[in-house]
Design a protein around this motif. Structure first.
Motif, PDB file in Angstrom:
ATOM      1  N   ALA A   5       0.827  -1.203   0.000  1.00 38.89           N
ATOM      2  CA  ALA A   5       0.000   0.000   0.000  1.00 38.89           C
ATOM      3  C   ALA A   5       0.864   1.257   0.000  1.00 38.89           C
ATOM      4  N   ALA A   6       1.933   1.246   0.776  1.00 39.73           N
ATOM      5  CA  ALA A   6       2.825   2.404   0.831  1.00 39.73           C
ATOM      6  C   ALA A   6       3.461   2.676  -0.529  1.00 39.73           C
ATOM      7  N   GLU A   7       3.856   1.613  -1.237  1.00 37.79           N
ATOM      8  CA  GLU A   7       4.459   1.793  -2.551  1.00 37.79           C
ATOM      9  C   GLU A   7       3.437   2.325  -3.558  1.00 37.79           C
ATOM     10  N   ILE A   8       2.215   1.805  -3.513  1.00 38.00           N
ATOM     11  CA  ILE A   8       1.172   2.292  -4.431  1.00 38.00           C
ATOM     12  C   ILE A   8       0.830   3.737  -4.114  1.00 38.00           C
ATOM     13  N   ARG A   9       0.814   4.073  -2.847  1.00 41.60           N
ATOM     14  CA  ARG A   9       0.563   5.457  -2.439  1.00 41.60           C
ATOM     15  C   ARG A   9       1.641   6.380  -2.987  1.00 41.60           C
ATOM     16  N   ARG A  10       2.876   5.887  -2.940  1.00 41.80           N
ATOM     17  CA  ARG A  10       4.005   6.680  -3.447  1.00 41.80           C
ATOM     18  C   ARG A  10       3.878   6.960  -4.936  1.00 41.80           C
ATOM     19  N   ARG A  11       3.287   6.037  -5.669  1.00 42.17           N
ATOM     20  CA  ARG A  11       3.147   6.201  -7.120  1.00 42.17           C
ATOM     21  C   ARG A  11       2.040   7.177  -7.502  1.00 42.17           C
ATOM     22  N   LYS A  12       1.197   7.551  -6.551  1.00 38.85           N
ATOM     23  CA  LYS A  12       0.133   8.558  -6.782  1.00 38.85           C
ATOM     24  C   LYS A  12      -0.800   8.178  -7.929  1.00 38.85           C
ATOM     25  N   ILE A  13      -1.199   6.922  -7.949  1.00 40.80           N
ATOM     26  CA  ILE A  13      -2.116   6.436  -8.979  1.00 40.80           C
ATOM     27  C   ILE A  13      -3.566   6.674  -8.564  1.00 40.80           C
ATOM     28  N   PHE A  14      -3.849   6.528  -7.268  1.00 34.29           N
ATOM     29  CA  PHE A  14      -5.203   6.652  -6.743  1.00 34.29           C
ATOM     30  C   PHE A  14      -5.331   7.907  -5.874  1.00 34.29           C
ATOM     31  N   GLY A  15      -6.577   8.329  -5.702  1.00 37.05           N
ATOM     32  CA  GLY A  15      -6.823   9.465  -4.819  1.00 37.05           C
ATOM     33  C   GLY A  15      -6.428   9.157  -3.386  1.00 37.05           C
ATOM     34  N   GLU A  16      -6.762   7.956  -2.929  1.00 34.13           N
ATOM     35  CA  GLU A  16      -6.378   7.488  -1.596  1.00 34.13           C
ATOM     36  C   GLU A  16      -6.099   5.996  -1.663  1.00 34.13           C
ATOM     37  N   VAL A  17      -5.231   5.522  -0.778  1.00 36.39           N
ATOM     38  CA  VAL A  17      -4.911   4.097  -0.670  1.00 36.39           C
ATOM     39  C   VAL A  17      -4.955   3.722   0.800  1.00 36.39           C
ATOM     40  N   GLU A  18      -5.802   2.744   1.143  1.00 35.87           N
ATOM     41  CA  GLU A  18      -5.939   2.313   2.536  1.00 35.87           C
ATOM     42  C   GLU A  18      -5.943   0.784   2.599  1.00 35.87           C
ATOM     43  N   CYS A  19      -5.738   0.276   3.806  1.00 31.08           N
ATOM     44  CA  CYS A  19      -5.798  -1.158   4.058  1.00 31.08           C
ATOM     45  C   CYS A  19      -6.834  -1.441   5.141  1.00 31.08           C
ATOM     46  N   ALA A  20      -7.407  -2.627   5.096  1.00 30.24           N
ATOM     47  CA  ALA A  20      -8.315  -3.079   6.152  1.00 30.24           C
ATOM     48  C   ALA A  20      -8.132  -4.580   6.320  1.00 30.24           C
ATOM     49  N   GLU A  40      -7.172  -7.461  12.248  1.00 27.42           N
ATOM     50  CA  GLU A  40      -6.383  -6.339  12.751  1.00 27.42           C
ATOM     51  C   GLU A  40      -7.141  -5.045  12.516  1.00 27.42           C
ATOM     52  N   GLU A  41      -6.584  -3.967  13.038  1.00 29.39           N
ATOM     53  CA  GLU A  41      -7.132  -2.639  12.805  1.00 29.39           C
ATOM     54  C   GLU A  41      -6.349  -1.962  11.678  1.00 29.39           C
ATOM     55  N   PRO A  42      -7.042  -1.161  10.865  1.00 30.96           N
ATOM     56  CA  PRO A  42      -8.487  -0.963  10.832  1.00 30.96           C
ATOM     57  C   PRO A  42      -9.200  -2.211  10.324  1.00 30.96           C
ATOM     58  N   SER A  43     -10.355  -2.478  10.894  1.00 30.35           N
ATOM     59  CA  SER A  43     -11.111  -3.671  10.536  1.00 30.35           C
ATOM     60  C   SER A  43     -11.840  -3.469   9.213  1.00 30.35           C
ATOM     61  N   LEU A  44     -12.337  -4.566   8.667  1.00 31.23           N
ATOM     62  CA  LEU A  44     -13.122  -4.472   7.440  1.00 31.23           C
ATOM     63  C   LEU A  44     -14.338  -3.584   7.639  1.00 31.23           C
ATOM     64  N   ARG A  45     -14.961  -3.657   8.798  1.00 31.81           N
ATOM     65  CA  ARG A  45     -16.113  -2.801   9.098  1.00 31.81           C
ATOM     66  C   ARG A  45     -15.711  -1.339   9.143  1.00 31.81           C
ATOM     67  N   ASP A  46     -14.533  -1.061   9.700  1.00 38.02           N
ATOM     68  CA  ASP A  46     -14.036   0.314   9.755  1.00 38.02           C
ATOM     69  C   ASP A  46     -13.869   0.897   8.358  1.00 38.02           C
ATOM     70  N   ALA A  47     -13.578   0.036   7.388  1.00 38.61           N
ATOM     71  CA  ALA A  47     -13.309   0.501   6.033  1.00 38.61           C
ATOM     72  C   ALA A  47     -14.505   1.203   5.410  1.00 38.61           C
TER      73      ALA A  47
END
Length: 279
Positions: free
Chosen positions: A30-45, A49-56
């Motif tokens: 995710a950090a590498e994809i974020r660095r490439r600035k392809i998407f508006g936002e990049v997150e994991c769930a 673990e946290e953040p949970s799928l529900r948190d997403a």
């Protein structure tokens, strides 16, 4: 490569409450994809673990993010991609329109992508560069489960594809909990060299302890758990991959880190999102 400025990318994975290494590859990708600035936002769930799928469900502002691409960082189609992820993310199918107008698109898991074959071959070459392929058996190790019969399909598919290339003397898909068992590798192969690549998203108890014990690389109690020796603890933290080859009953066994730790997963994640964008 399609450039996505406004959509968001959500990478979902299993995670673990006991193994801190479980989420590490997903976070790194995710950090590498974020660095490439392809998407508006990049997150994991994560499921465990946290953040949970529900948190997403609350991670992306519907005013600024109109589309979310969900890429399951799982090796195979199965229980989690078909049941858990859709349930927790409240997905209606491949495309879900939220009450706030946001569109969520569920992509194929990374393990389904054709590039997985290249990554497996690359990892096998890296771990056993001096072993002649004609004298080497390649074992692709997956978990195997009774929860969903599809869980073993990806490993079988990759073994068949690599076998068809004729690069190795033998290419086998083997499992921890269903036949053919990885513990039977001595009977399943007859080559002087054997390369084992765990078909998992991350390194953890399976790759550090369980599979090495099943292969006969370490004895019970030497996996780095409670009561283990300092040397065993070092093995559990990655040294086990750096002591190749292992000499077992006169044969050379090469053991690789899990395929999901390969940086090449970044391109697969992006391409899975691109494929969903074109549908």
């Amino acid at each position: 490569m399609t450039r996505m400025r406004d959509p968001a990318l959500l990478i979902v994975a299993h995670g673990s409450t006991v193994n801190p290494d479980s989420s590490a590859p997903t976070l790194a990708h995710a950090a590498e994809i974020r660095r490439r600035k392809i998407f508006g936002e990049v997150e994991c769930a994560f499921w465990k673990e946290e953040p949970s799928l529900r948190d997403a469900l609350l991670l992306f502002d519907p005013e600024s993010i109109r589309e979310v691409y969900v890429v399951p960082n799982f090796i195979s189609e199965g229980y989690f991609t078909q049941i858990v992820v859709p349930r927790e993310l409240e997905l209606d199918g491949q495309i879900t329109k939220r009450s706030n107008g946001q569109i969520w698109k569920c992509c194929e898991p990374v393990g389904n992508h054709p590039l997985m074959t290249e990554l497996l071959l690359k990892r096998a070459r890296e771990v056993a560069s001096d072993a002649a392929p004609a004298e080497t058996s390649l074992l692709i190790v997956a978990h195997g489960t009774d929860l969903n019969e599809n869980s073993a399909v990806a490993a079988k598919r990759e073994a068949e594809k690599i076998r068809a290339l004729g690069k190795y003397a033998a290419v086998l898909n083997v499992y921890m909990e269903e036949a053919p068992l990885v513990s039977d590798w001595r009977n399943l192969t007859d080559t002087p060299h054997v390369v084992v690549v765990p078909f998992f998203i991350s390194d953890g108890l399976h790759s550090y302890e369980d599979i090495p014990k099943l292969l006969g690389m370490v004895a019970d109690g030497d996996g780095g758990g409670p009561g283990s020796t300092p040397a065993a603890t070092a093995l559990a933290h990655g040294e086990i991959f750096r002591q190749n080859p292992y000499s077992i009953e006169g044969r050379s066994l090469f053991y690789a880190p899990s395929i999901g730790t390969d940086p090449g997963l970044v391109d697969i994640i992006i391409q899975q999102a691109n494929a969903a964008a074109k549908q």
